[in-house]
Motif scaffolding. Structure first.
Motif, PDB file in Angstrom:
ATOM      1  N   ARG A  51      -3.828 -10.132  -1.203  1.00  0.00           N
ATOM      2  CA  ARG A  51      -2.779  -9.145  -1.456  1.00  0.00           C
ATOM      3  C   ARG A  51      -3.421  -7.779  -1.752  1.00  0.00           C
ATOM      4  O   ARG A  51      -2.996  -6.749  -1.233  1.00  0.00           O
ATOM      5  CB  ARG A  51      -1.934  -9.607  -2.654  1.00  0.00           C
ATOM      6  N   ARG A  54      -4.879  -6.313   1.430  1.00  0.00           N
ATOM      7  CA  ARG A  54      -3.832  -5.776   2.323  1.00  0.00           C
ATOM      8  C   ARG A  54      -3.348  -4.409   1.828  1.00  0.00           C
ATOM      9  O   ARG A  54      -3.135  -3.493   2.603  1.00  0.00           O
ATOM     10  CB  ARG A  54      -2.646  -6.746   2.411  1.00  0.00           C
ATOM     11  N   ALA A  55      -3.164  -4.321   0.499  1.00  0.00           N
ATOM     12  CA  ALA A  55      -2.664  -3.052  -0.055  1.00  0.00           C
ATOM     13  C   ALA A  55      -3.684  -1.931   0.173  1.00  0.00           C
ATOM     14  O   ALA A  55      -3.333  -0.807   0.536  1.00  0.00           O
ATOM     15  CB  ALA A  55      -2.385  -3.207  -1.547  1.00  0.00           C
ATOM     16  N   ARG A  58      -3.564  -0.981   3.796  1.00  0.00           N
ATOM     17  CA  ARG A  58      -2.343  -0.262   4.144  1.00  0.00           C
ATOM     18  C   ARG A  58      -2.436   1.207   3.734  1.00  0.00           C
ATOM     19  O   ARG A  58      -2.080   2.107   4.494  1.00  0.00           O
ATOM     20  CB  ARG A  58      -1.145  -0.932   3.467  1.00  0.00           C
ATOM     21  N   ALA A 105      -3.107  -5.436  -9.106  1.00  0.00           N
ATOM     22  CA  ALA A 105      -2.936  -4.033  -9.484  1.00  0.00           C
ATOM     23  C   ALA A 105      -3.931  -3.642 -10.569  1.00  0.00           C
ATOM     24  O   ALA A 105      -4.583  -2.597 -10.500  1.00  0.00           O
ATOM     25  CB  ALA A 105      -1.502  -3.791  -9.962  1.00  0.00           C
ATOM     26  N   VAL A 140      -2.469   2.666  -4.126  1.00  0.00           N
ATOM     27  CA  VAL A 140      -2.660   1.222  -3.962  1.00  0.00           C
ATOM     28  C   VAL A 140      -1.898   0.475  -5.052  1.00  0.00           C
ATOM     29  O   VAL A 140      -1.214  -0.520  -4.786  1.00  0.00           O
ATOM     30  CB  VAL A 140      -4.167   0.863  -3.986  1.00  0.00           C
ATOM     31  N   VAL A 143       1.764   0.407  -4.242  1.00  0.00           N
ATOM     32  CA  VAL A 143       2.076  -0.586  -3.200  1.00  0.00           C
ATOM     33  C   VAL A 143       2.125  -1.976  -3.813  1.00  0.00           C
ATOM     34  O   VAL A 143       3.046  -2.768  -3.571  1.00  0.00           O
ATOM     35  CB  VAL A 143       1.018  -0.528  -2.058  1.00  0.00           C
ATOM     36  N   LEU A 144       1.146  -2.275  -4.661  1.00  0.00           N
ATOM     37  CA  LEU A 144       1.073  -3.613  -5.255  1.00  0.00           C
ATOM     38  C   LEU A 144       2.224  -3.861  -6.226  1.00  0.00           C
ATOM     39  O   LEU A 144       2.651  -4.992  -6.419  1.00  0.00           O
ATOM     40  CB  LEU A 144      -0.270  -3.797  -5.973  1.00  0.00           C
TER      41      LEU A 144
END
Lengths: 589, 85
Positions: A51, A54-55, A58, A105, A140, A143-144
């Motif tokens: 996860r 990916r963040a 992205r 996070a 980031v 996003v998380l």
């Protein structure tokens, strides 16, 4: 308004991007709260690591895309931020923290923390990168946590003055000059990204302005990006005075659109005075742009440049492993030429050497690079590079509807000028000139004009060599002042030498972008002015308010002074209003 | 382990654009690569954060090391970038 006393209630910071902006305040707060130190994931470390990865990816991809869209400086800055998001050491640290139980996070927040401390401790340039790093981190984390990253609004009913503690580059690139009247930050310095991007956007900016974020949102504020003045709640008269004398364009004053745009502005920024440069009595002074490559063409057009007075070509040669093929060069030159059909584009041939070499031509380092083998002296040493560039330029010229002219940097003698012009003629280039950057060239301008088709005075280097003062040295800034009477004398000599042989003599240094000095340069006999695109409107406005005769008188008065301060004051007394910067104007649409 | 020792000539040191170019080239190469400031602790040359944190300034010497296939080639490129003014 730069020389006046500070009005009551006004704040002062450091002006880093010139112009005057006015609009209601919008304060951006990006104080993202740190994820809870105790935040743990649900036990599936593998999934949590994925996860986080990916963040990070992205955000990296978003930044990269944003940069590509914006181009120029912004692309470089956002590209570097994308590298941060894809940093393998950071990824390893995050994976380790997640492995120890931290939520994604929190792991990202802590992972960045170590580097943040290192950069902050280094201070200076690296310290200013902390804002970039924090921005990546906060994006980031957002996003998380399933939040939007926040930041300033991209659209607004009227242009606003954006105030923040510090701005992230990714925020500023998403903005346009149609939405933002000015930037003000409490932190940051002249090399912060807010400053760099604001200058590139042509939006006034003030940094290092303590207390700015405590101005109440919605308060109308006047911002002067030259003097650094930030003035909440000025009266209508005061706003008009600051913006005064710029009636040629539309302005938004107190939210009310003041109409009026110059004609023919279709390809230029609406609201910006456009049209060919001329004194009030109609003496034409072509106003051209200094650009670093095809990417800057858009700005040149937006500010109504009549052509390009300095196209630097180092972008084709630096940061690469092999010399650019002729085809590639032709394409790049044409990209610029095609933007100015019927106009002119003056190309400065490769200006490297002494302390700046293309990777494929590593040279010897010299103990005194400013006085070393650079410019034409270096270029002549590599006939294949010089020949290739001149041939490519000739091919581009043959295919273009614009007039292409070439010029050599760092020419010191008439022989050098003659050799260069001969080489250009042999390559098939019809117009070849030289830059006047070395005092010897100005002193013997009449001789150089025998072969050179035109001159372009580079005032920055000319000052450096005249006053024996390193142009990069802040401590010697007073000696770099373009108002130094000795520099004005050399400009006058160069222009007179050119005029005697019927050759034009332009200026392409920073001096051309100072509206008062621009009038004086015209009075000294300079025939065209080339500058950073954002400086064009103020210079156009100043010229249009004064006759050529006035400019001559102001030039004479400036040369009669014995210090830069006196020279400016004497000129200004004859050129009333020439120093009033045009505001950030926004047309009603 | 192949090695290059170069003096950084860029005005901005190994910051800004030179750092990004350096890291991009390193990251695009297969071998493991490290960079150290003088005889200091080597860091991962593929990490922009680590390279920035070295705070390499103009005139500093950096030691770049690589191991694996193509090590010599990538070191040559990185040395050029680091030494470019």
């Amino acid at each position: 308004m730069s020389d006046r006393d500070r009005p009551a209630g006004a704040l002062v910071g450091r002006g880093v991007s010139p112009g005057v902006g006015f609009g209601p305040v919008h304060v951006v707060s990006r104080e993202a709260s740190a994820p809870d130190p105790g935040a743990c994931h649900d036990g599936d470390a593998e999934a949590e690591r994925a996860r986080a990865a990916r963040a990070l990816e992205r955000v990296a991809a978003d930044l990269e895309r944003g940069g590509e869209r914006a181009g120029g400086e912004a692309e470089e800055i956002l590209g570097a931020q994308a590298l941060m998001a894809r940093d393998p050491e950071l990824a390893a640290a995050v994976a380790g923290l997640v492995g120890a139980g931290a939520g994604a996070a929190r792991a990202v927040y802590e992972g960045f923390g170590r580097y943040r401390a290192l950069l902050a401790a280094a201070g200076g340039y690296l310290g200013e990168r902390v804002a970039d790093l924090d921005d990546v981190r906060d994006r980031v984390v957002a996003v998380l946590e399933g939040r939007s990253p926040g930041g300033p609004p991209f659209r607004a009913a009227e242009p606003y003055v954006l105030i923040a503690r510090d701005l992230a580059p990714a925020d500023t690139v998403a903005l346009s000059r149609e939405t933002v009247a000015a930037f003000v930050t409490e932190e940051g310095g002249p090399t912060s990204h807010t400053a760099i991007l604001a200058r590139a956007m042509g939006v006034p900016a003030v940094v290092a302005c303590p207390g700015a974020t405590s101005i109440a949102p919605g308060t109308p504020v006047l911002v002067d990006g030259s003097s650094g003045l930030v003035w909440p709640g000025p009266s209508g008269d005061e706003v008009a005075a600051a913006i005064g004398g710029t009636a040629a364009g539309g302005a938004v004053i107190g939210g009310t659109a003041v109409r009026g745009t110059a004609a023919g502005a279709e390809r230029a920024d609406p609201g910006m005075a456009t049209g060919p440069g001329a004194t009030s009595d109609g003496h034409a002074v072509p106003l051209l742009a200094n650009i670093g490559g095809p990417r800057d063409v858009r700005d040149a057009l937006r500010y109504g440049a009549e052509g390009v007075g300095l196209l630097r070509t180092e972008f084709l040669f630096l940061d690469r492993a092999a010399a650019p093929a002729e085809e590639e060069q032709v394409a790049a030159y044409l990209e610029v030429l095609e933007a100015f059909p019927g106009g002119r584009v003056v190309v400065r041939t490769l200006d490297v050497g002494a302390d700046k070499f293309p990777a494929f031509l590593p040279g010897e380092k010299e103990p005194n690079p400013a006085l070393g083998r650079r410019g034409i002296r270096f270029f002549e040493k590599y006939p294949e590079i010089m020949g290739g560039q001149l041939r490519a330029l000739a091919r581009a010229a043959a295919r273009s509807r614009a007039t292409l002219q070439v010029m050599a940097p760092m020419v010191a003698t008439a022989e050098e000028a003659a050799r260069y012009v001969t080489a250009c003629r042999e390559a098939g280039l019809p117009s070849a000139g030289v830059m006047i950057e070395v005092p010897s060239a100005a002193l013997r301008a009449f001789d150089l004009a025998l072969t050179a088709d035109f001159f372009s005075i580079g005032t920055n280097d000319l000052a450096q060599y005249t006053f024996a003062a390193d142009r990069g040295s802040g401590a010697l800034a007073a000696l770099q002042d373009a108002w130094q009477p000795a520099l004005l004398d050399l400009v006058a000599l160069a222009a007179a030498g050119a005029a005697e042989r019927g050759r034009p003599c332009g200026v392409c240094g920073e001096a051309a972008g100072d509206p008062v000095l621009a009038c004086v340069l015209v009075g000294l006999g300079v025939t065209s002015l080339s500058m950073a695109p954002a400086s064009l409107p103020a210079v156009r406005a100043a010229l249009s308010r004064h006759t050529r005769e006035r400019c001559l008188l102001a030039a004479r008065a400036a040369r009669a002074a014995i210090s830069p301060g006196e020279a400016r004051a004497a000129a200004l007394s004859l050129l009333p209003g020439a120093d009033t910067p045009p505001p950030r104007r926004h047309a009603a649409r | 382990m192949a090695e290059r020792r170069v003096t950084v000539e860029s005005e901005t040191g190994l910051h800004a654009r030179p750092a990004a170019t350096f890291v991009r080239v390193a990251a695009g190469a297969a071998p493991d690569i490290t960079v150290a400031k003088g005889d200091g602790e080597p860091v991962n040359a593929k990490s922009i954060l680590a390279v920035l944190a070295l705070d390499v300034r103009r005139g500093d010497t950096v030691v770049i090391r690589a191991e694996g296939d193509g090590a010599e080639e990538v070191l040559d490129r990185l040395a050029l970038i680091a030494a470019a003014p």
